[in-house]
Motif scaffolding. Structure first.
Motif, PDB file in Angstrom:
ATOM      1  N   PHE A 245       0.836  -1.207   0.000  1.00  0.00           N
ATOM      2  CA  PHE A 245       0.000   0.000   0.000  1.00  0.00           C
ATOM      3  C   PHE A 245       0.869   1.254   0.000  1.00  0.00           C
ATOM      4  O   PHE A 245       0.553   2.230  -0.683  1.00  0.00           O
ATOM      5  N   VAL A 246       1.948   1.220   0.774  1.00  0.00           N
ATOM      6  CA  VAL A 246       2.824   2.392   0.835  1.00  0.00           C
ATOM      7  C   VAL A 246       3.382   2.701  -0.548  1.00  0.00           C
ATOM      8  O   VAL A 246       3.412   3.863  -0.977  1.00  0.00           O
ATOM      9  N   ARG A 247       3.814   1.670  -1.274  1.00  0.00           N
ATOM     10  CA  ARG A 247       4.328   1.900  -2.633  1.00  0.00           C
ATOM     11  C   ARG A 247       3.242   2.445  -3.555  1.00  0.00           C
ATOM     12  O   ARG A 247       3.495   3.329  -4.369  1.00  0.00           O
ATOM     13  N   CYS A 248       2.016   1.923  -3.419  1.00  0.00           N
ATOM     14  CA  CYS A 248       0.901   2.430  -4.238  1.00  0.00           C
ATOM     15  C   CYS A 248       0.606   3.890  -3.914  1.00  0.00           C
ATOM     16  O   CYS A 248       0.366   4.709  -4.821  1.00  0.00           O
ATOM     17  N   PHE A 249       0.624   4.236  -2.626  1.00  0.00           N
ATOM     18  CA  PHE A 249       0.343   5.610  -2.208  1.00  0.00           C
ATOM     19  C   PHE A 249       1.404   6.570  -2.753  1.00  0.00           C
ATOM     20  O   PHE A 249       1.088   7.623  -3.316  1.00  0.00           O
TER      21      PHE A 249
END
Length: 414
Positions: free
Chosen positions: A42-46
């Motif tokens: 999720f952090v990479r997507c954000f």
């Protein structure tokens, strides 16, 4: 359809479009959301989603901690932290360090912030000041995530020691600022060029000691400017050397023979660096000072144009009496001798922060305006030795604090 009935991939698509502070607070909604938001995927997507909108508008926080070495200062005063922040979460927060396990103790020595880089800070537990060890914590003030470093035995006195923090991407790039190094530099002797370097690395979880040779003998690190300015993964300090004041640079990532070098300051400041602010603006090294006597005090800012050749350019020269207050102020800042440059804004090249007596001022040099952004009336009489300033720049997603592969849990206020 209720939002909790959505599959994970759709929920991620919704959450990654929200502001960071909203997403962080959403972790407390339920265990599923906490697990989803904490996942590196999720952090990479954000970060990928917000990367296109990232420019020089990242929120900036200036942390200024009143600190004095003498025992007669009360615990309340010496614990005082002043905050000037553009981040909405930190703007509403009164206590910054109460999440640390050592925050509450009967010892009169406070927790002291000693270094910063990016959005992380290093804190020192001063209750161990009289013991034979030092305890440090690496913290993210926004997420309240922290990691306790292994104690260091001996050589714990900070009055003539330099300390710095370097944050950098790890090999797998799962999270921003994945790894970090904490560096302490101590002199071997008063007439020696040799320095003791103690380095903690988050990827090993250990302190290592080495002997470093400086290009010139160091008489002392300035006691009120012992925290480093970090640029290009190298640490920069103002020192008092045998040829006058200068800037010493230490790069913990280079080979031992190339780790240390000197940068000459502007010629005008060669022998009067005690009141000089060293900092960074838009990835360039800057120095600034207030020169002259009342009523003709001049604010001067130099910028290093050629890092290799120490080519400094005078960016600004402005008389303080010609500046206009944009907010009500009950005193004349020019009548006080304790006008000092605290910090530069890391993104706005026209903004400099000053401390005038017991006020922190935002100085916009191009507009010629002054604004009181914080009152430090809880401090005893202001002296130079209290000058501990730590600029923070918050990325689109807050840095996680890791120590040898272990991540501490965040504790966010709802």
């Amino acid at each position: 359809m209720h939002i909790n009935n959505l599959p994970d991939n759709l929920l991620i698509e919704i959450l990654k479009r929200l502001p960071c502070q909203v997403v962080l607070r959403s972790e407390s909604v339920c265990k599923r959301w906490l697990s989803l938001i904490s996942d590196p995927f999720f952090v990479r997507c954000f970060i990928h989603h917000h990367r296109g909108s990232i420019d020089h508008s990242l929120p900036f926080t200036l942390v200024h901690q009143f600190y004095y070495w003498h025992h007669h200062i009360t615990e309340t005063a010496s614990r005082k932290i002043h905050l000037v922040s553009e981040h909405p979460i930190l703007q509403s927060r009164d206590l910054l360090l109460d999440f640390l396990p050592c925050f509450q103790h009967p010892d009169p020595w406070p927790i002291r912030i000693v270094a910063s880089h990016g959005d992380l800070v290093v804190c020192h537990d001063n209750k161990l000041y009289s013991s034979q060890q030092s305890m440090y914590y690496v913290c993210n003030l926004l997420t309240r995530q922290w990691c306790a470093l292994p104690p260091i035995l001996g050589r714990h006195v900070e009055d003539d020691m330099a300390i710095g923090l370097v944050t950098y991407d790890g090999e797998n790039h799962l999270l921003p600022l994945f790894q970090y190094k904490v560096v302490r530099i101590l002199k071997v002797g008063t007439c020696s060029n040799d320095l003791i370097v103690e380095t903690f690395s988050s990827d090993t979880g250990e302190w290592n000691e080495s002997l470093l040779s400086c290009p010139q003998s160091i008489q002392r690190f300035w006691q009120f400017r012992t925290s480093a300015v970090t640029l290009n993964n190298a640490l920069h300090w103002i020192i008092n050397g045998n040829n006058g004041e200068t800037i010493v640079v230490f790069d913990p990532f280079r080979s031992i023979n190339d780790q240390c070098w000197l940068i000459d300051p502007p010629l005008e400041l060669k022998f009067e660096m005690a009141h000089v602010c060293l900092g960074i603006c838009r990835d360039r090294l800057r120095v600034s000072t207030i020169k002259g006597v009342h009523p003709n005090r001049m604010l001067k800012v130099w910028e290093l144009q050629d890092y290799g050749k120490a080519n400094w350019t005078l960016k600004y020269r402005i008389c303080l009496k010609e500046m206009v207050f944009v907010s009500d102020c009950e005193f004349d800042m020019l009548e006080f001798s304790t006008n000092l440059v605290l910090s530069f804004h890391p993104n706005d090249e026209d903004v400099v922060y000053l401390r005038c007596h017991n006020h922190i001022m935002k100085c916009h040099v191009r507009k010629g305006t002054l604004e009181v952004v914080s009152k430090c009336l809880g401090d005893p009489t202001f002296v130079i030795r209290t000058l501990t300033v730590f600029p923070l720049l918050h990325p689109c997603w807050p840095s996680s604090v890791y120590c040898h592969g272990k991540q501490n849990l965040r504790s966010l206020e709802s």
